[in-house]
Design a protein around this motif. Sequence first.
Motif, short mmCIF file in Angstrom:
data_model
loop_
_atom_site.label_atom_id
_atom_site.label_comp_id
_atom_site.label_asym_id
_atom_site.label_seq_id
_atom_site.Cartn_x
_atom_site.Cartn_y
_atom_site.Cartn_z
N LEU A 1 19.82 171.75 87.76
CA LEU A 1 21.07 172.06 88.62
C LEU A 1 22.21 171.32 88.26
O LEU A 1 23.44 171.85 88.52
CB LEU A 1 20.67 171.32 89.90
N VAL A 2 22.48 170.14 87.52
CA VAL A 2 23.42 169.49 87.07
C VAL A 2 24.25 170.52 85.96
O VAL A 2 25.54 170.59 85.94
CB VAL A 2 23.11 168.20 86.49
N PHE B 1 23.99 163.42 93.90
CA PHE B 1 23.18 162.30 93.95
C PHE B 1 23.08 161.73 95.22
O PHE B 1 22.09 160.93 95.62
CB PHE B 1 23.67 161.28 92.75
N THR B 2 24.41 161.75 95.94
CA THR B 2 24.40 161.15 97.28
C THR B 2 23.39 161.88 98.24
O THR B 2 22.76 161.32 99.03
CB THR B 2 25.83 161.08 98.07
N SER C 1 29.49 175.97 83.45
CA SER C 1 28.80 175.76 84.98
C SER C 1 28.26 174.44 85.49
O SER C 1 28.04 174.26 86.38
CB SER C 1 27.83 176.97 85.43
N ALA C 2 28.72 173.50 84.51
CA ALA C 2 27.94 172.25 84.59
C ALA C 2 29.07 171.33 85.74
O ALA C 2 30.12 171.62 86.07
CB ALA C 2 28.07 171.41 83.43
N MET C 3 28.32 170.70 86.54
CA MET C 3 29.12 169.78 87.76
C MET C 3 29.92 168.98 86.97
O MET C 3 30.04 168.58 85.61
CB MET C 3 27.89 169.03 88.47
N ASP C 4 31.10 168.65 87.64
CA ASP C 4 32.08 167.37 87.28
C ASP C 4 31.45 166.18 87.95
O ASP C 4 30.49 166.18 88.59
CB ASP C 4 33.37 167.93 87.50
N LEU C 5 32.23 165.18 87.56
CA LEU C 5 31.66 163.92 88.08
C LEU C 5 31.73 163.68 89.45
O LEU C 5 30.87 163.30 90.35
CB LEU C 5 32.24 162.73 87.51
N LEU D 1 24.62 171.24 97.43
CA LEU D 1 23.72 171.85 96.43
C LEU D 1 22.55 170.88 96.22
O LEU D 1 21.23 171.18 96.13
CB LEU D 1 24.36 171.53 94.99
N GLY D 2 22.85 169.26 96.44
CA GLY D 2 21.74 168.59 96.64
C GLY D 2 20.57 168.82 97.82
O GLY D 2 19.48 168.48 97.78
#
Length: 226
Positions: free
Chosen positions: A58-59, A40-41, A29-33, A129-130
Amino acid sequence: MHDKTNSPVTGAELGELESFLLSASAPKSAMDLDMLDGFFTALASGPESLEPERWLPLVWGPEAESAPDFASIDEMQKVLALMVRYKQVVETVLSVDPESYLPLFSRCSFSDTSEERAAVENWAKGFLLGIEPLRETWQPLFEEDTEFSALAPLFLLADIGDERNIDDVQWLQCRNAVAESVRAIQRFWTPFRGKTGKIERLSTHDSDDWLDDDFRQECQCRRDRQ
């Protein structure tokens, strides 16, 4: 030994980070780049910062049952350091020269349209998500009709809820509006960043034109999602 703590992340290092996020060592379930860039934005353009102990879980994703399976302490430190440095790059661009901001997908090439659409969708999902861990703090933006419209392209591109199935023309318009949307959001929150307590909207900003220039970060990431 050279300390890279405050050094910009190179394209090669972003490639390493992307490879780890997509590897079997990271939770499924990890974020991709792309999602990480959007995430992060949101943190960099929003009303307040978030400590690593709050954003890092969350990452790895809400369904992550455990931390990543790092091969060594060195690998763990390297991956986490790359994330922190990458986050700092996004923050620096938006605080020092927001007019030069571009999302990661605008600085990369893709093998086909479907690959690009997936990258843009993941970026938008990462941005949303951020917002979630600070949703109450973000509320004034949702209450401003004019400024809230800056979020509209992101909801459409994320392809969630009632905002699904936009046509190709709408998709391209939303994709091209992302950088301007981020700048609008960053401008909205600039007077409030770093302040505590309930945030209230005091006045509207001048409707300055957004200026896109030829700025490109040094990242020349290429994706291989075969």
